[in-house]
Design a protein around this motif. Structure first.
Motif, PDB file in Angstrom:
ATOM      1  N   PHE A  32       0.851  -1.205   0.000  1.00  0.00           N
ATOM      2  CA  PHE A  32       0.000   0.000   0.000  1.00  0.00           C
ATOM      3  C   PHE A  32       0.883   1.251   0.000  1.00  0.00           C
ATOM      4  O   PHE A  32       0.602   2.209  -0.726  1.00  0.00           O
ATOM      5  CB  PHE A  32      -0.933  -0.012   1.216  1.00  0.00           C
ATOM      6  N   SER A  36       0.893   3.952  -3.230  1.00  0.00           N
ATOM      7  CA  SER A  36       0.330   5.277  -2.926  1.00  0.00           C
ATOM      8  C   SER A  36       1.425   6.316  -2.696  1.00  0.00           C
ATOM      9  O   SER A  36       1.179   7.515  -2.805  1.00  0.00           O
ATOM     10  CB  SER A  36      -0.538   5.205  -1.662  1.00  0.00           C
ATOM     11  N   ASP A  38       2.649   6.671   0.279  1.00  0.00           N
ATOM     12  CA  ASP A  38       2.509   7.100   1.679  1.00  0.00           C
ATOM     13  C   ASP A  38       3.530   6.368   2.543  1.00  0.00           C
ATOM     14  O   ASP A  38       3.273   5.292   3.070  1.00  0.00           O
ATOM     15  CB  ASP A  38       1.093   6.848   2.188  1.00  0.00           C
ATOM     16  N   MET A  62      -6.503   4.397   4.881  1.00  0.00           N
ATOM     17  CA  MET A  62      -7.180   4.176   3.611  1.00  0.00           C
ATOM     18  C   MET A  62      -7.043   2.752   3.092  1.00  0.00           C
ATOM     19  O   MET A  62      -7.701   2.382   2.128  1.00  0.00           O
ATOM     20  CB  MET A  62      -6.702   5.207   2.588  1.00  0.00           C
ATOM     21  N   TRP A  63      -6.205   1.939   3.762  1.00  0.00           N
ATOM     22  CA  TRP A  63      -6.210   0.503   3.430  1.00  0.00           C
ATOM     23  C   TRP A  63      -7.588  -0.068   3.751  1.00  0.00           C
ATOM     24  O   TRP A  63      -8.112  -0.891   2.990  1.00  0.00           O
ATOM     25  CB  TRP A  63      -5.124  -0.253   4.205  1.00  0.00           C
ATOM     26  N   GLY A  65     -10.270   1.651   3.585  1.00  0.00           N
ATOM     27  CA  GLY A  65     -11.059   2.150   2.461  1.00  0.00           C
ATOM     28  C   GLY A  65     -10.906   1.263   1.235  1.00  0.00           C
ATOM     29  O   GLY A  65     -11.876   0.996   0.513  1.00  0.00           O
ATOM     30  N   ALA A  66      -9.682   0.771   1.025  1.00  0.00           N
ATOM     31  CA  ALA A  66      -9.431  -0.123  -0.112  1.00  0.00           C
ATOM     32  C   ALA A  66     -10.205  -1.434   0.055  1.00  0.00           C
ATOM     33  O   ALA A  66     -10.725  -1.991  -0.916  1.00  0.00           O
ATOM     34  CB  ALA A  66      -7.934  -0.387  -0.251  1.00  0.00           C
ATOM     35  N   LEU A  67     -10.317  -1.917   1.304  1.00  0.00           N
ATOM     36  CA  LEU A  67     -11.101  -3.146   1.527  1.00  0.00           C
ATOM     37  C   LEU A  67     -12.576  -2.907   1.241  1.00  0.00           C
ATOM     38  O   LEU A  67     -13.262  -3.763   0.673  1.00  0.00           O
ATOM     39  CB  LEU A  67     -10.973  -3.625   2.975  1.00  0.00           C
ATOM     40  N   SER A  69     -13.791  -0.789  -0.847  1.00  0.00           N
ATOM     41  CA  SER A  69     -13.968  -0.715  -2.302  1.00  0.00           C
ATOM     42  C   SER A  69     -13.824  -2.099  -2.940  1.00  0.00           C
ATOM     43  O   SER A  69     -14.510  -2.410  -3.912  1.00  0.00           O
ATOM     44  CB  SER A  69     -13.011   0.306  -2.914  1.00  0.00           C
ATOM     45  N   LEU A  88     -16.123   7.848   4.706  1.00  0.00           N
ATOM     46  CA  LEU A  88     -15.589   6.948   5.740  1.00  0.00           C
ATOM     47  C   LEU A  88     -15.190   7.763   6.957  1.00  0.00           C
ATOM     48  O   LEU A  88     -14.507   8.788   6.831  1.00  0.00           O
ATOM     49  CB  LEU A  88     -14.331   6.227   5.231  1.00  0.00           C
ATOM     50  N   SER A  89     -15.595   7.288   8.126  1.00  0.00           N
ATOM     51  CA  SER A  89     -15.053   7.826   9.380  1.00  0.00           C
ATOM     52  C   SER A  89     -14.154   6.748   9.958  1.00  0.00           C
ATOM     53  O   SER A  89     -14.546   5.573  10.010  1.00  0.00           O
ATOM     54  CB  SER A  89     -16.167   8.101  10.390  1.00  0.00           C
ATOM     55  N   PHE A  90     -12.965   7.158  10.377  1.00  0.00           N
ATOM     56  CA  PHE A  90     -11.990   6.203  10.908  1.00  0.00           C
ATOM     57  C   PHE A  90     -12.116   6.199  12.428  1.00  0.00           C
ATOM     58  O   PHE A  90     -11.970   7.242  13.076  1.00  0.00           O
ATOM     59  CB  PHE A  90     -10.592   6.568  10.458  1.00  0.00           C
TER      60      PHE A  90
END
Lengths: 157, 157
Positions: A32, A36, A38, A62-63, A65-67, A69, A88-90
């Motif tokens: 990741f 990215s 990052d 955002m990993w 987030g990737a899941l 998606s 998304l709220s973390f």
């Protein structure tokens, strides 16, 4: 061969759910970061991470987030979906070895424009909420059974 | 050594901006698919992608989300930030070879709780809007100059 099955608009109902799970590995964190850019050391450097409130390296927010998606693109509605938006709220960090399960629930269907709203939640293996949000997708019009893309082998040294 | 510099809460002002650019490579698509499990063939299979409205493989929508998060984690506010939330609307696909530039703009600062709101936009090399949204982060309290994490070499075969 790994087959992906989609759920076109006429197969979707409000309340329908799908889940998708993945355990975060050190390899995932490296990949990741690489794709990215990052390279924040809180993800990559054990010594630095030990000095932060997390105490150890954590996954990129955002990993998760990737899941979410990935769950949409491969499960519900699956292939042929067009991603329109995501919030998304973390809520809680993900550590290496954590098993994250994304649950998608269809909350609204606007049939005329094929726009489907999904509630999205990600929990860890202890049932702790990692992230939550809402996705909007244009659902596919047609049923498809599709071969999943095949990944080349990836070696990290 | 690659140094990351953050902007703690007392260095932030409304209207402040930062940019972060990356060109999407086939390698990035493979690494994103591997770490997320999103093996939808629209990203990975040229023959299948040719049958879709895109005509060729496209990047994962959330790869652009990953760039936005990289911009926040490495540039503004940078290391020490805590990611609270992100919204994104996806406006245009990213193809392999597209150079995506994320622009972050501070739109609100709630000093007491160190909560900073950032407007986020991603454009391609033609100035076309790829995605836009809003991020909320807790800004770092202290100035830091930090060594970026070092990635191992990754070979794809």
């Amino acid at each position: 061969m790994n087959l992906l099955e989609n759920h076109p608009i006429n197969e979707l109902v409000v309340g329908q759910t799908a889940t998708y799970s993945k355990t975060l590995t050190e390899r995932d964190v490296i990949l990741f970061a690489a794709c990215s850019g990052d390279v924040n050391p809180v993800h990559l450097d054990k010594e630095y991470a030990a000095t932060t409130p997390f105490g150890e390296p954590i996954g990129h927010g955002m990993w998760t987030g990737a899941l979410v998606s990935a769950a949409i693109a491969t499960r519900l509605p699956g292939p042929g979906s067009v991603y329109r938006s995501q919030s998304l709220s973390f809520k809680h960090p993900v550590k290496i070895g954590d098993a994250v399960t994304v649950t998608l629930t269809v909350s609204e269907i606007r049939e005329r424009v094929k726009l489907v709203t999904l509630d999205c939640e990600a929990h860890n293996q202890d049932g702790k909420l990692i992230a939550k949000g809402v996705a909007e997708v244009i659902a596919p019009a047609e049923k498809q059974h599709l071969a999943a893309g095949v990944l080349p082998s990836i070696a990290i040294s």
